[in-house]
Design a protein around this motif. Structure first.
Motif, PDB file in Angstrom:
ATOM      1  N   THR A  58      -9.260   4.944   0.509  1.00  0.00           N
ATOM      2  CA  THR A  58     -10.313   4.199   1.209  1.00  0.00           C
ATOM      3  C   THR A  58      -9.780   2.879   1.750  1.00  0.00           C
ATOM      4  N   VAL A  59      -9.009   2.163   0.914  1.00  0.00           N
ATOM      5  CA  VAL A  59      -8.410   0.895   1.329  1.00  0.00           C
ATOM      6  C   VAL A  59      -7.440   1.112   2.478  1.00  0.00           C
ATOM      7  N   VAL A  60      -6.604   2.149   2.368  1.00  0.00           N
ATOM      8  CA  VAL A  60      -5.616   2.457   3.405  1.00  0.00           C
ATOM      9  C   VAL A  60      -6.297   2.752   4.735  1.00  0.00           C
ATOM     10  N   THR A  61      -7.380   3.524   4.694  1.00  0.00           N
ATOM     11  CA  THR A  61      -8.085   3.902   5.925  1.00  0.00           C
ATOM     12  C   THR A  61      -8.634   2.676   6.648  1.00  0.00           C
ATOM     13  N   ILE A  62      -9.261   1.777   5.891  1.00  0.00           N
ATOM     14  CA  ILE A  62      -9.854   0.575   6.501  1.00  0.00           C
ATOM     15  C   ILE A  62      -8.762  -0.331   7.061  1.00  0.00           C
ATOM     16  N   PHE A  63      -7.720  -0.570   6.267  1.00  0.00           N
ATOM     17  CA  PHE A  63      -6.690  -1.529   6.670  1.00  0.00           C
ATOM     18  C   PHE A  63      -5.801  -0.976   7.778  1.00  0.00           C
ATOM     19  N   GLY A  70      -6.217   1.722   9.685  1.00  0.00           N
ATOM     20  CA  GLY A  70      -6.914   2.211  10.870  1.00  0.00           C
ATOM     21  C   GLY A  70      -7.092   1.150  11.934  1.00  0.00           C
ATOM     22  N   THR A  71      -7.239  -0.109  11.496  1.00  0.00           N
ATOM     23  CA  THR A  71      -7.426  -1.201  12.457  1.00  0.00           C
ATOM     24  C   THR A  71      -6.107  -1.909  12.786  1.00  0.00           C
ATOM     25  N   ALA A  72      -5.237  -2.090  11.780  1.00  0.00           N
ATOM     26  CA  ALA A  72      -3.976  -2.803  12.012  1.00  0.00           C
ATOM     27  C   ALA A  72      -3.068  -2.055  12.971  1.00  0.00           C
ATOM     28  N   ILE A  73      -3.029  -0.728  12.870  1.00  0.00           N
ATOM     29  CA  ILE A  73      -2.176   0.066  13.753  1.00  0.00           C
ATOM     30  C   ILE A  73      -2.616  -0.081  15.207  1.00  0.00           C
ATOM     31  N   CYS A  74      -3.934  -0.144  15.422  1.00  0.00           N
ATOM     32  CA  CYS A  74      -4.453  -0.302  16.793  1.00  0.00           C
ATOM     33  C   CYS A  74      -3.926  -1.580  17.437  1.00  0.00           C
ATOM     34  N   MET A  75      -3.753  -2.630  16.622  1.00  0.00           N
ATOM     35  CA  MET A  75      -3.354  -3.929  17.154  1.00  0.00           C
ATOM     36  C   MET A  75      -1.850  -4.053  17.326  1.00  0.00           C
ATOM     37  N   TYR A  76      -1.082  -3.628  16.332  1.00  0.00           N
ATOM     38  CA  TYR A  76       0.348  -3.952  16.322  1.00  0.00           C
ATOM     39  C   TYR A  76       1.271  -2.846  16.813  1.00  0.00           C
ATOM     40  N   LEU A  77       0.788  -1.619  16.913  1.00  0.00           N
ATOM     41  CA  LEU A  77       1.617  -0.581  17.519  1.00  0.00           C
ATOM     42  C   LEU A  77       1.369  -0.492  19.022  1.00  0.00           C
ATOM     43  N   ASN A  78       0.528  -1.406  19.522  1.00  0.00           N
ATOM     44  CA  ASN A  78       0.267  -1.468  20.957  1.00  0.00           C
ATOM     45  C   ASN A  78       0.330  -2.916  21.411  1.00  0.00           C
ATOM     46  N   PRO A  79       1.499  -3.587  21.251  1.00  0.00           N
ATOM     47  CA  PRO A  79       1.608  -5.000  21.637  1.00  0.00           C
ATOM     48  C   PRO A  79       1.366  -5.175  23.128  1.00  0.00           C
ATOM     49  N   LYS A  80       0.762  -6.276  23.487  1.00  0.00           N
ATOM     50  CA  LYS A  80       0.419  -6.492  24.890  1.00  0.00           C
ATOM     51  C   LYS A  80       0.390  -7.983  25.174  1.00  0.00           C
ATOM     52  N   SER A  81       0.750  -8.340  26.383  1.00  0.00           N
ATOM     53  CA  SER A  81       0.754  -9.746  26.756  1.00  0.00           C
ATOM     54  C   SER A  81      -0.521 -10.147  27.493  1.00  0.00           C
ATOM     55  N   ARG A  82      -1.424  -9.180  27.730  1.00  0.00           N
ATOM     56  CA  ARG A  82      -2.685  -9.547  28.372  1.00  0.00           C
ATOM     57  C   ARG A  82      -3.548 -10.336  27.408  1.00  0.00           C
ATOM     58  N   PRO A  83      -4.469 -11.160  27.918  1.00  0.00           N
ATOM     59  CA  PRO A  83      -5.337 -11.918  27.015  1.00  0.00           C
ATOM     60  C   PRO A  83      -6.150 -10.987  26.116  1.00  0.00           C
ATOM     61  N   LEU A  90       0.836  -1.205   0.000  1.00  0.00           N
ATOM     62  CA  LEU A  90       0.000   0.000   0.000  1.00  0.00           C
ATOM     63  C   LEU A  90       0.869   1.254   0.000  1.00  0.00           C
ATOM     64  N   GLY A  91       2.011   1.191   0.692  1.00  0.00           N
ATOM     65  CA  GLY A  91       2.957   2.300   0.655  1.00  0.00           C
ATOM     66  C   GLY A  91       3.543   2.491  -0.734  1.00  0.00           C
ATOM     67  N   VAL A  92       3.884   1.398  -1.388  1.00  0.00           N
ATOM     68  CA  VAL A  92       4.418   1.437  -2.759  1.00  0.00           C
ATOM     69  C   VAL A  92       3.387   2.034  -3.710  1.00  0.00           C
ATOM     70  N   MET A  93       2.120   1.645  -3.548  1.00  0.00           N
ATOM     71  CA  MET A  93       1.062   2.168  -4.403  1.00  0.00           C
ATOM     72  C   MET A  93       0.872   3.671  -4.203  1.00  0.00           C
ATOM     73  N   ALA A  94       1.053   4.142  -2.981  1.00  0.00           N
ATOM     74  CA  ALA A  94       0.958   5.580  -2.716  1.00  0.00           C
ATOM     75  C   ALA A  94       2.098   6.329  -3.406  1.00  0.00           C
TER      76      ALA A  94
END
Length: 313
Positions: free
Chosen positions: A246-251, A253-266, A115-119
């Motif tokens: 539109t594709v970038v926003t959907i993908f 927007g959610t992926a950053i929430c998960m992987y830029l905040n790694p956590k060991s809690r369940p 997606l970065g390459v496409m931009a």
């Protein structure tokens, strides 16, 4: 050998999205439709781009690769989830979980870089049109795609090797619908602080840096478009870029929430819902977004329907 000596967990049990039989049936039907739509839509995009001589620019070369990537991405997790929704024993072996974790992470990372390459491709096309065909030649485009896949496959390998070296001595209930690194990491019976730092570093390299490239590229693109006097040219530029944004926003927007905040809690139910968007919803919507918002693709689809045999030659 070290893992076998330390680990007593030989398989994981998926908790899934729901434990209610009726809800599971509904989810099975919904995600089966999503999966089939993703396969058909992305295969259609690849076939049309291959068959239509007017869709041979770098933008559509990258779009065809994105379509192929999305097929791989959803196929790494949805089939297992569909099986789990139909069976009472929702288990996966340790090695099976490792394979699923590796491929789903690798495909997700590849999508971030692509997606970065496409931009960047859109930036060169709009901001430097005279240099576009020289800079974004076929060889360069192939190298960009190969680099996207190679960097992501290697990054996923590093993360998975380090994760699987941790001891897993119970519990074995995975609060997710597929084997994802944060969910598996939560089951490790050892300090995961170092592993969380590794995930954060790779998230910066593979997720956040391409995201910055996208933001920077579109800031320059917006500035260039606003300087164009022709309303028609402005509309065409916004149309081609709007699909990608539109594709970038959907993908992202959610992926950053998960992987830029790694956590060991369940993982919580919210995490599973977030994962649905970047692993299932985004790949399903990509063909729809690019076909409905892109006039060239719509015209190519109409031409293809008028001469269906040419798609398979």
């Amino acid at each position: 050998m070290a893992r076998e000596n330390q680990s007593v967990v030989t398989e994981f049990v998926f908790q899934g999205l729901s434990s209610q039989p009726r809800t599971q049936t509904v989810l099975f039907i919904v995600f089966l439709v999503f999966y089939l739509f993703t396969l058909v839509g992305n295969i259609m995009i690849m076939t049309v781009i291959r068959a239509d001589c007017q869709l041979q620019s770098p933008m559509y070369f990258f779009l065809a690769n994105l379509a192929f990537l999305d097929i791989c991405y959803v196929s790494s997790n949805i089939p297992q989830m569909l099986v789990n929704l139909l069976t009472k024993k929702r288990t996966i072996s340790f090695s099976g979980c490792a394979a699923q974790m590796y491929f789903s992470l690798a495909f997700g990372m590849t999508e971030c870089v692509l997606l970065g390459v496409m931009a960047y491709d859109r930036y060169m096309a709009i901001c430097h049109p005279l240099l576009y065909t020289t800079v974004m030649n076929r060889k360069v485009c192939i190298h960009m795609v190969v680099a996207s896949w190679t960097s992501s496959l290697l990054s996923s390998m590093v993360i998975n090797v380090l994760t699987l070296r941790l001891p897993f001595c119970g519990p074995d209930i995975l609060n997710h619908y597929f084997c994802e690194v944060p969910a598996v990491l939560a089951l490790a019976c050892a300090d995961t602080a170092l592993m969380e730092l590794v995930i954060f570093i790779f998230s910066i390299l593979i997720v956040f840096i391409p995201f910055l490239l996208i933001i920077t590229s579109y800031a320059h693109i917006l500035s260039a478009i606003l300087k164009i006097q022709s309303v028609h040219v402005q509309s065409k530029a916004f149309s081609t870029c709007g699909s990608h944004l539109t594709v970038v926003t959907i993908f992202y927007g959610t992926a950053i929430c998960m992987y830029l905040n790694p956590k060991s809690r369940p993982p919580q139910d919210r995490d599973k819902v977030v994962a649905v968007f970047y692993t299932i919803v985004a790949p399903m919507l990509n063909p729809l977004i690019y076909s409905l918002r892109n006039k060239d693709v719509k015209r190519a689809l109409r031409r293809a329907m008028n001469r269906p045999k040419s798609l398979f030659i």
